[in-house]
Design an enzyme around this catalytic site. Structure first.
Site, PDB file in Angstrom:
ATOM      1  N   ASN A  87     -44.292  37.365  29.766  1.00  0.00           N
ATOM      2  CA  ASN A  87     -44.701  37.121  31.143  1.00  0.00           C
ATOM      3  C   ASN A  87     -43.718  37.636  32.186  1.00  0.00           C
ATOM      4  OD1 ASN A  87     -45.511  34.185  29.512  1.00  0.00           O
ATOM      5  ND2 ASN A  87     -47.120  35.538  30.293  1.00  0.00           N
ATOM      6  N   ILE A  94     -42.423  38.123  37.622  1.00  0.00           N
ATOM      7  CA  ILE A  94     -42.830  36.990  36.772  1.00  0.00           C
ATOM      8  C   ILE A  94     -44.304  36.700  36.967  1.00  0.00           C
ATOM      9  CG2 ILE A  94     -42.431  34.553  36.231  1.00  0.00           C
ATOM     10  CD1 ILE A  94     -39.617  34.904  37.444  1.00  0.00           C
ATOM     11  N   CYS A  95     -45.012  36.574  35.856  1.00  0.00           N
ATOM     12  CA  CYS A  95     -46.426  36.211  35.903  1.00  0.00           C
ATOM     13  C   CYS A  95     -46.593  34.806  35.367  1.00  0.00           C
ATOM     14  CB  CYS A  95     -47.250  37.196  35.070  1.00  0.00           C
ATOM     15  SG  CYS A  95     -49.017  36.804  35.056  1.00  0.00           S
ATOM     16  N   VAL A  96     -46.884  33.870  36.271  1.00  0.00           N
ATOM     17  CA  VAL A  96     -47.133  32.484  35.885  1.00  0.00           C
ATOM     18  C   VAL A  96     -48.141  31.913  36.876  1.00  0.00           C
ATOM     19  CG1 VAL A  96     -45.185  31.606  37.250  1.00  0.00           C
ATOM     20  CG2 VAL A  96     -46.046  30.267  35.322  1.00  0.00           C
ATOM     21  N   LYS A 100     -49.537  31.919  41.265  1.00  0.00           N
ATOM     22  CA  LYS A 100     -50.785  32.617  41.588  1.00  0.00           C
ATOM     23  C   LYS A 100     -51.888  31.601  41.914  1.00  0.00           C
ATOM     24  CE  LYS A 100     -49.759  36.870  39.085  1.00  0.00           C
ATOM     25  NZ  LYS A 100     -50.229  37.844  38.050  1.00  0.00           N
TER      26      LYS A 100
END
Length: 233
Positions: A87, A94-96, A100
């Site tokens: 992630n 950062i993808c969380v 989002k």
């Protein structure tokens, strides 16, 4: 990235300053906060790699950037320390979900930091930014763990962790070699400086001896000349 201090309303800035001050005074376990007096909209932090994960023992530097629409829009998170994680993108993004679709204005920065730390424990391969890490996590965990551990050791441990890593002790690193047979080497640098002093003293003594011998020779010659002069009389 440009500061958004001038773009945020004063009451939002006051709320951010209050929350950042509280975080710095009482940070979540395993997280350190480095607030900036010049730009409160960019928060630098470091996260300790959780035990039982490939990131254990590492110190990972990270930053949160508050946009001009914060808190209506979530902050953006970036890892500054290189990490092999599904992630986390190659540029550190950062993808969380909390950054989002699950973001709510009332969640606050503490919740964001805790969620990112939990992401180190429970990666989510379904929303992978690093596709290779996500694939290995699902298909070959041993290889994933090995790769993640290797990057942790290289980039997040000791002085390699950067400004947020553990500071190197002055006693760490190369130490002088000890020589059992050579007392000058065993004694260290002081022995090196002692030798020139000894040579200098010997040279000085030699010079004094030579000077005295020269003076005596002149005196003897003068006496001989005086005797020859007396004989001529």
């Amino acid at each position: 990235m440009n500061s958004n201090v001038e773009n945020l309303p004063p009451h939002i800035l006051r709320l951010v300053y209050k929350e950042v001050s509280a975080l710095a005074a009482d940070p979540p376990e395993g997280i350190k906060i480095y607030p900036s007096e010049e730009d409160i909209t960019e928060l630098h932090t470091s996260i300790e790699g959780p035990e039982g994960t490939p990131f254990a023992g590492g110190i990972f530097r990270m930053r949160l950037v508050l946009g001009k629409d914060f808190p209506a829009v979530p902050p953006k998170g970036y890892f500054l320390t290189k990490i092999f994680h599904p992630n986390v993108g190659h540029k550190g993004e950062i993808c969380v979900n909390v950054l989002k679709k699950d973001w709510k204005a009332e969640l606050g920065l503490r919740h964001v930091l805790l969620t990112i730390k939990c992401l180190l424990i429970h990666p989510n391969p379904e929303s992978a930014l690093n596709e290779e890490a996500g694939r290995l996590l699902l298909e070959d965990y041993a290889e994933y763990e090995s790769r993640a551990r290797l990057l942790t050791e290289i980039h997040a441990m000791g002085s390699s962790g950067g400004t947020s890593g553990t500071q190197q002790d002055p006693n760490d690193g190369p130490q002088p070699k000890k020589h059992a047979g050579d007392p000058t080497k065993r004694a260290g640098p002081s022995a090196v400086t002692a030798a020139p002093l000894g040579n200098g003293a010997s040279t000085a003594n030699s010079s004094n001896t030579n000077s005295s011998s020269g003076n005596n020779t002149v005196a003897v010659k003068k006496k001989a000349d005086k005797k020859r002069a007396l004989r001529r009389l």
